[in-house]
Design an enzyme around this catalytic site. Structure first.
Site: not given
Length: 453
Positions: A247-248, A223, A219, A291
């Site tokens: 959108k998320d 972004s 922040h 894994e």
């Protein structure tokens, strides 16, 4: 990041005014993920993975806390308590499958998040700290996942712990005492199981703390975006809510469909069948493998099959095992210096033609080969493939990327984010040149353009 045009939080009722004065939590949320946080208007779905990673972490913490209520970290009963959870605890099978597959989905999302950051150079100034904290999160995830893999106390759990902790024995002088200190003994047993369980329970909360720092650091500069061009005006941004919450939300819906399909229909597809056999120190599995999300780094570890010696003397400088350990850890640690290896002033790979080719036709195929080789038996042709891929991996970051950043000629960048989205931004061009329709123009205090006289 603070923009003059960002909408400010204004409490409406007496209660919200009192709360804003005493504990401004609504203001914090509003400024972090609400209309008070302007975001570049051109973010694509590759920017969804940060939110998805946070959601995966929440799934792991919630399911992990409930599973811990029914698990016993004792080698005599650990395997049995896992079966008890699966068979006798209400919805225990769903919790365990959600937790096990949640780890895989967490790594899928984070790997995509990292590859997006590499392609769009999200590690460049002024966002170096965001990237560095992200690498710390990835290392903590790997430690947490490794210790979680040990807890079911199956064959792969036991022998995975034996092999991975055995890597520390390759360190000269302090290696073997360090391995004994990690395990609490000379082999994985009660001491190791208790230590790993305690740390596996604790580290997700440490990860959550680093995630908060990661978001805080984000922040400050704001972004990044697919063009790599910084925000220049209000027209370049939209409020995070409702545009990117929607959108998320769509991305989260798609993620949950895939996650539910895996949990309910393919719960063991990403696991190893040998881990449904109780740990037996006297029976070594034919093929010990971690894994799937560790496979690239496991391939790098196994790529070193010969000692580093002084030519014609046979004197060993560095044993093969230690070379593999150094390379495995170095393959991740070099990400910490990545912001200073790439000197290109252009961020986005879309505007870097040479970088684009090396990324898609060099680096990404290399990662695919490392994934395949890491999960395959330590035999030919997989050993040779892992050696070639390991060589290219380090070559890409330490040689190719610095040279490409110095010699390539990037494509012309758009003047602004708005221009990249909507075409020619006449207002921004006029602001840059200081003219509108051939006359002089100025900027008003509110940021708007003053018409020419």
């Amino acid at each position: 990041m603070s923009f003059a045009w960002a909408k400010q939080y204004e409490p409406k009722t007496a209660l919200t005014k009192w709360l804003d004065e005493k504990l401004p939590l609504p203001r914090l949320v509003y400024n972090a993920v609400g209309a008070g946080y302007p975001v570049p208007r051109n973010l694509n779905y590759m920017w969804n993975f940060g939110v998805l990673a946070g959601f995966c972490l929440m799934i792991q913490i919630v399911t992990g806390v409930v599973l811990a209520m029914h698990y016993a970290a004792n080698q005599a009963v650990a395997f049995g308590t896992v079966e008890h959870i699966m068979r006798n605890v209400n919805w225990g099978w769903a919790l365990r499958y959600a937790h096990a597959n949640g780890a895989s989905f967490f790594f899928i999302v984070v790997y995509l998040h990292i590859f997006r950051g590499l392609f769009y150079s999200s590690y460049k100034a002024p966002r170096e700290m965001i990237w560095l904290l992200g690498v710390v999160i990835f290392l903590l995830m790997m430690a947490t996942a490794f210790m979680g893999y040990v807890l079911p106390w199956g064959q792969m759990s036991f022998w995975g712990a034996q092999v991975i902790t055995g890597l520390f024995s390759a360190i000269p002088l302090v290696g073997e005492p360090l391995q004994v200190w990690l395990l609490g003994g000379f082999a994985p047993d009660n001491a190791a199981l208790n230590r790993f369980f305690s740390l596996h329970f604790l580290l997700p909360f440490v990860i959550a703390g680093v995630v908060i720092l990661h978001i805080w650091a984000l922040h400050i500069p704001g972004s990044s975006n697919p063009t790599g061009v910084e925000v220049k005006s209000e027209s370049d941004t939209v409020p995070f809510h409702p545009y990117y919450t929607a959108k998320d939300g769509f991305g989260l819906g798609v993620f949950l469909i895939a996650f539910a399909a895996m949990v309910f229909f393919l719960p063991n597809a990403l696991g190893h069948p040998d881990n449904y056999i109780e740990a037996n120190p006297l029976s070594t599995p034919a093929h010990i493998v971690p894994e799937w999300y560790f496979w690239p780094f496991y391939a790098i570890l196994r790529a070193f099959t010969g000692d580093l010696t002084i030519p014609f003397t046979g004197i060993v400088l560095i044993p093969a095992k230690l070379l593999g350990v150094i390379a495995m850890f170095g393959s991740i640690l070099l990400w910490f210096i990545l912001p200073w290896l790439d000197k290109s002033p252009v961020r986005s790979g879309h505007y870097r033609p040479l970088f684009n080719k090396f990324f898609w036709f060099g680096f990404m195929p290399t990662m695919v080969v490392l994934f395949i080789a890491g999960g395959a038996p330590a035999e030919e042709p997989y050993v040779l493939l892992s050696q070639v891929a390991t060589a290219y991996y380090f070559l890409h970051f330490l040689v190719i990327l610095p040279i490409v950043s110095q010699i390539e000629v990037p494509k012309p960048l758009p003047f602004s984010i708005t221009e990249a989205v909507l075409g020619k931004d006449k207002a921004a061009e006029a602001s840059r040149t200081g003219t509108v329709d051939g006359g002089d123009a100025g900027t008003l205090p509110d940021g708007s353009l003053q018409p020419a006289e």
